[in-house]
Design an enzyme around this catalytic site. Structure first.
Site, PDB file in Angstrom:
ATOM      1  N   GLU A 192       0.965  -1.330  -0.072  1.00  0.00           N
ATOM      2  CA  GLU A 192      -0.377  -0.188   0.570  1.00  0.00           C
ATOM      3  C   GLU A 192       0.684   1.483  -0.110  1.00  0.00           C
ATOM      4  O   GLU A 192       0.977   2.503   0.971  1.00  0.00           O
ATOM      5  CB  GLU A 192      -0.909  -0.059   1.141  1.00  0.00           C
ATOM      6  CG  GLU A 192      -2.090  -0.739   1.221  1.00  0.00           C
ATOM      7  CD  GLU A 192      -3.044  -1.484   2.135  1.00  0.00           C
ATOM      8  OE1 GLU A 192      -2.831  -0.376   3.346  1.00  0.00           O
ATOM      9  OE2 GLU A 192      -4.360  -2.017   2.021  1.00  0.00           O
ATOM     10  N   GLU A 384      -5.006  -8.790  -1.656  1.00  0.00           N
ATOM     11  CA  GLU A 384      -5.488  -8.491   0.411  1.00  0.00           C
ATOM     12  C   GLU A 384      -7.293  -8.021  -0.207  1.00  0.00           C
ATOM     13  O   GLU A 384      -7.343  -7.548  -0.977  1.00  0.00           O
ATOM     14  CB  GLU A 384      -5.116  -7.310   1.184  1.00  0.00           C
ATOM     15  CG  GLU A 384      -3.847  -7.737   1.953  1.00  0.00           C
ATOM     16  CD  GLU A 384      -3.224  -6.097   2.672  1.00  0.00           C
ATOM     17  OE1 GLU A 384      -4.228  -4.935   3.302  1.00  0.00           O
ATOM     18  OE2 GLU A 384      -2.534  -6.010   3.330  1.00  0.00           O
TER      19      GLU A 384
HETATM   20  C1  BG6 Z   1      -4.364  -2.798   4.827  1.00  0.00           C
HETATM   21  C2  BG6 Z   1      -3.248  -3.552   5.759  1.00  0.00           C
HETATM   22  O1  BG6 Z   1      -4.513  -1.908   4.905  1.00  0.00           O
HETATM   23  O2  BG6 Z   1      -5.804  -3.840   5.433  1.00  0.00           O
HETATM   24  C3  BG6 Z   1      -2.580  -4.162   6.387  1.00  0.00           C
HETATM   25  O3  BG6 Z   1      -1.898  -3.667   3.873  1.00  0.00           O
HETATM   26  C4  BG6 Z   1      -4.364  -4.612   7.489  1.00  0.00           C
HETATM   27  O4  BG6 Z   1      -1.564  -4.587   7.143  1.00  0.00           O
HETATM   28  C5  BG6 Z   1      -5.507  -4.533   6.737  1.00  0.00           C
HETATM   29  O5  BG6 Z   1      -4.296  -5.514   8.484  1.00  0.00           O
HETATM   30  C6  BG6 Z   1      -6.274  -4.810   7.325  1.00  0.00           C
HETATM   31  O6  BG6 Z   1      -6.340  -3.621   8.024  1.00  0.00           O
HETATM   32  P1  BG6 Z   1      -6.826  -3.373   9.723  1.00  0.00           P
HETATM   33  O7  BG6 Z   1      -6.504  -2.026  10.073  1.00  0.00           O
HETATM   34  O8  BG6 Z   1      -8.377  -3.738   9.650  1.00  0.00           O
HETATM   35  O9  BG6 Z   1      -5.570  -4.817  10.561  1.00  0.00           O
END
Ligand code: BG6
Length: 485
Positions: A192, A384
């Site tokens: 990101e 992701e």
């Molecule tokens: C993404 C990141 O933005 O979202 C991860 O690359 C992150 O590291 C994931 O864990 C989910 O976000 P969060 O804040 O719910 O952990």
């Protein structure tokens, strides 16, 4: 009308994604140095604001280093993957994973970031992880930097603000490419990369309170990351000729809130602001539309001779994204706001939201994939996607997470449709296949996993792993190559 049935390609990658700082623990084990993530404090929900959850001040760093701080640092503990990796990878293999994304914690390899020689124990740890993955025929997808800038670089150069950090990163990249050249083909430079402009400490080890012009500092840091990413791509192709480098964007698809042309224009602008990062990485040059933004914000990026050529000559081989939700653009101050991944948004009345307010929009994923493919014509890898939720452990230990299954099923259905639309999609990695520490809130109770980890927000628990209902569901999805949803 003839019926059209979309299918996942045979070699489609199915699996999950993690980050070192959110799973490993062992923050000072075997010579590891401190990184940005090791300074992120746990803040209970009632005291948390968007600003204090991730951004860190020089004073917080001073207190942490002097021992005056009484804060907890959950990213130092993770879920102790450092000592559980064999067991954890065996569980991923049981689900049939064909790919697993993790990051190398840069400060495990170069404890201060600027060290001359790498830390052998750190290199050995990732050799062990990679060997374990190979044993189970799981393809590794490795991120070089996932919010893990070594603290030594913050201390010396204020992280990515300093040009020197580029050389240190390239040396680190070269070291791991050489070491793992027979084991890893798929790489990602910066997780990101747009994070540096949202939370400069998280994304670039930059302490904003040290800068007279924080806005200038973060875009300068970003420029250094672009150059570093291109130089790493160059090295990768020299060392691993069949290796592939991907860039990674937290993709935010903005819809206009109304047909008002002003909202439409705003949505276009906000989409450009987000696509700027992949535009540079994939097209190899700064887009013209950013000139205006830089002028209006008094930003003057200092480029060294040859920077533009480096960016042009070594673009990425594929695009990777995180996708969690869509957002609304509006010129009106009216309307209810809801929280989201990195950005808040106006509430979209057509969408439901997660327990954390993130709006659930599977069709938005199809829109996103089509847009990205139209724009770049490069293979896309979703690295992701997932839903953070509270899970309840039943008396018999089972966890019925049908909400998670529903979220994933709907997104996978839309991915399949996008493939039918002609998108070249390489694979799908669900975020946090095993419960891990949340990036934005450092909670454990915000769970994404197919595998439950017995640990709570205060750090209590046995760390025991168990299978949720979604574990068995995802196993079937993979077995049937996405036919049985
Ligand atoms: C993404 C990141 O933005 O979202 C991860 O690359 C992150 O590291 C994931 O864990 C989910 O976000 P969060 O804040 O719910 O952990």
């Amino acid at each position: 009308m003839a019926q059209f049935k979309s299918k996942f390609p045979k070699n489609f990658y199915w699996g999950g994604a993690t980050a070192a700082n959110q799973i490993e623990g062992g923050f000072d084990a075997d010579g590891k140095g401190l990184s940005a993530a090791d300074f992120v404090e746990y803040i209970p929900k009632a005291e948390r604001t968007k600003d204090n959850a991730m951004e860190i001040t020089s004073e917080q760093i001073r207190k942490a280093l002097s021992g005056e701080s009484t804060a907890r640092y959950p990213k130092r503990e993770g879920i102790d993957f450092y000592h559980h990796y064999k067991e954890d990878i065996a569980l991923l293999a049981e689900m049939g994973f064909t790919a697993f994304r993790f990051s190398i914690h840069w400060s495990r390899i170069f404890p201060n970031g600027y060290d001359e020689t790498p830390n052998e124990a750190g290199l050995q740890f990732y050799d062990n992880v990679l060997d374990e993955l190979a044993k189970h025929n799981i393809e590794p997808v490795v991120t070089l930097s996932h919010y893990e800038t070594p603290y030594g670089l913050t201390e010396r150069y204020n992280g990515w603000v300093g040009r020197e950090t580029v050389d240190h990163f390239v040396r680190y990249a070269e070291t791991v490419f050489t070491r793992y050249k027979d084991k890893v083909k798929l790489w990602i430079s910066f997780n990101e990369i747009n994070m540096i402009t949202i939370s400069p400490f998280t994304g670039g080890g930059i302490l904003s309170d040290k800068e007279d012009n924080p806005m200038q500092a973060k875009y300068q840091g970003l420029h250094h990351q672009f150059v570093a990413s291109s130089l790493a791509t160059k090295k990768l192709h020299e060392i691993i000729p069949d290796g592939k480098m991907g860039c990674m964007l937290a993709r935010m698809t903005f819809y206009p809130n109304t047909p008002n042309p002003e909202d439409v224009l705003k949505a276009q602008k906000e989409n450009q602001d987000n696509l700027f990062f992949t535009d540079v990485h994939a097209r190899g040059e700064y887009p013209k539309y950013m000139d205006r933004f830089f002028i209006e914000n008094d930003i003057e990026i200092v480029k060294e001779t040859g920077d533009d050529e480096i960016i042009k000559q070594y673009p990425v081989d594929y695009i990777t994204i995180s996708y969690y939700m869509s957002l609304l653009s509006s010129v009106s101050p009216e309307g209810e706001i809801t929280a989201g991944n990195l950005f808040n948004s106006l509430k979209n009345p057509y969408l439901q939201a997660s327990d954390w307010g993130w709006q659930i929009d599977p069709i938005g994923l199809r829109v996103t994939l089509n847009d990205l493919y139209d724009r770049y014509q490069l293979p896309i890898f979703i690295v992701e996607n997932g839903m953070g939720a509270y899970d309840k452990v039943e008396e018999d230990g089972s966890i019925h997470d049908d909400y998670r299954i529903e979220y994933l099923r709907k997104h996978i259905e839309q991915m399949k449709e996008a493939i039918g639309d002609g998108v070249d999609l390489m694979g799908y990695l669900a975020w946090g296949p095993i419960d891990l520490v949340s990036m934005s809130t450092s909670e454990m109770s915000k769970r994404y996993g197919f595998i439950y980890v017995d640990k709570d927000d205060e750090g209590n628990g046995t760390l025991e792993r168990s299978r949720k209902d979604s574990f068995f569901w995802y196993k079937k999805v993979i077995e049937s190559n996405g036919e049985e949803l």
